[in-house]
Scaffold this active site. Sequence first.
Site, short mmCIF file in Angstrom:
data_model
loop_
_atom_site.label_atom_id
_atom_site.label_comp_id
_atom_site.label_asym_id
_atom_site.label_seq_id
_atom_site.Cartn_x
_atom_site.Cartn_y
_atom_site.Cartn_z
N HIS A 82 -3.34 -46.84 50.47
CA HIS A 82 -3.10 -45.68 51.34
C HIS A 82 -4.43 -44.97 51.61
O HIS A 82 -4.78 -44.68 52.74
CB HIS A 82 -2.15 -44.67 50.70
CG HIS A 82 -0.70 -45.03 50.80
ND1 HIS A 82 -0.13 -45.54 51.94
CD2 HIS A 82 0.31 -44.92 49.89
CE1 HIS A 82 1.16 -45.73 51.73
NE2 HIS A 82 1.46 -45.37 50.49
N HIS A 124 2.88 -47.58 54.79
CA HIS A 124 3.79 -48.58 54.23
C HIS A 124 4.05 -49.71 55.23
O HIS A 124 4.03 -49.48 56.45
CB HIS A 124 5.11 -47.91 53.85
CG HIS A 124 4.95 -46.97 52.70
ND1 HIS A 124 5.46 -45.69 52.69
CD2 HIS A 124 4.30 -47.12 51.52
CE1 HIS A 124 5.13 -45.10 51.56
NE2 HIS A 124 4.43 -45.94 50.83
N HIS A 145 -1.47 -49.79 45.31
CA HIS A 145 -0.70 -49.30 46.47
C HIS A 145 -1.25 -47.96 46.94
O HIS A 145 -1.54 -47.77 48.12
CB HIS A 145 0.77 -49.19 46.04
CG HIS A 145 1.69 -48.58 47.04
ND1 HIS A 145 2.71 -49.30 47.65
CD2 HIS A 145 1.79 -47.32 47.54
CE1 HIS A 145 3.35 -48.50 48.49
NE2 HIS A 145 2.83 -47.29 48.43
N GLU A 146 -1.44 -47.03 46.02
CA GLU A 146 -1.95 -45.71 46.41
C GLU A 146 -3.39 -45.80 46.92
O GLU A 146 -3.77 -45.11 47.87
CB GLU A 146 -1.86 -44.72 45.24
CG GLU A 146 -0.44 -44.42 44.77
CD GLU A 146 0.50 -43.99 45.87
OE1 GLU A 146 0.04 -43.40 46.89
OE2 GLU A 146 1.71 -44.25 45.75
#
Length: 264
Positions: free
Chosen positions: A167, A173, A163-164
């Site tokens: 980014h 998101h 997830h990071e």
Amino acid sequence: MMMSKELIVILAICKSLLPCAYATTFDKPVLPLSPIMLDIFELEFNRFPKSEAITCTMSNHRNNSRNGKIDKNYRWKNFNIQPDPAYDKREYRLINDALYNLMEALPCITFGIWPPNSKPTGDYVYIIKGTKNGCNSPVGRIGGRQEMNLQSPGCMSVGTIMHEMIHALGFYHEQSRPDRDNFVEILWDNIQPEFEFAFDKYPDSDVSTFGVPYNYESIMHYKGHDFSKNKQPTIVAKNGAKVGSVGYLQETDIQKLKLMYECL
Ligand SMILES: [Zn+2]
């Protein structure tokens, strides 16, 4: 090509006792290794008490002028990371596995790891361990060294690490998509005031959906009760679906990464 028995044994040891790379110095990043040990034992590594899990807040949310994800300047040709030497081998392994999964999903850019004590050059993400720094990353490539926080405990699952990294690759998101109001309702009255920013929606001048359908289970989607101040939901799906990442890359996540990186 046949590999000798000895070489296979050495590779197996390397993969089970990452990083063998600690033993030497490097002037270029090394490839993430295949997570071949993903058996039951390994999956145990990826599990941690829900009470420990920390919700991501990103880290450059207050500087929207730098967030132009449609802008190709924020993309990577070589996505390289360097983990903090403070991570133990198990944590290093989880970072490796997350990066490997993304390398498989996105074959048209390169992925590499600067070993913890090497001296990186070029653009790279330095991953900071810490104990109170949360799980967050700037969105997209900044240039030179940029920092990602993955505190431990709290952020060390393969899903959270991916997830990071997504980014850092350029995505916000899922619930920040310009079209999110067609799919979810944000229950502002239930959100802790200091985290309202985390529910911002970004305009389609900055952020593209790349034409990929909204996915309530995107790895980039908050869970229904994230940042609740009263145990009531903060996001609900307008169709009644359950909302929130289930910790795995979804097909739509892969499609969007490939479209952003023109990798189709
Ligand atoms: Zn996030």
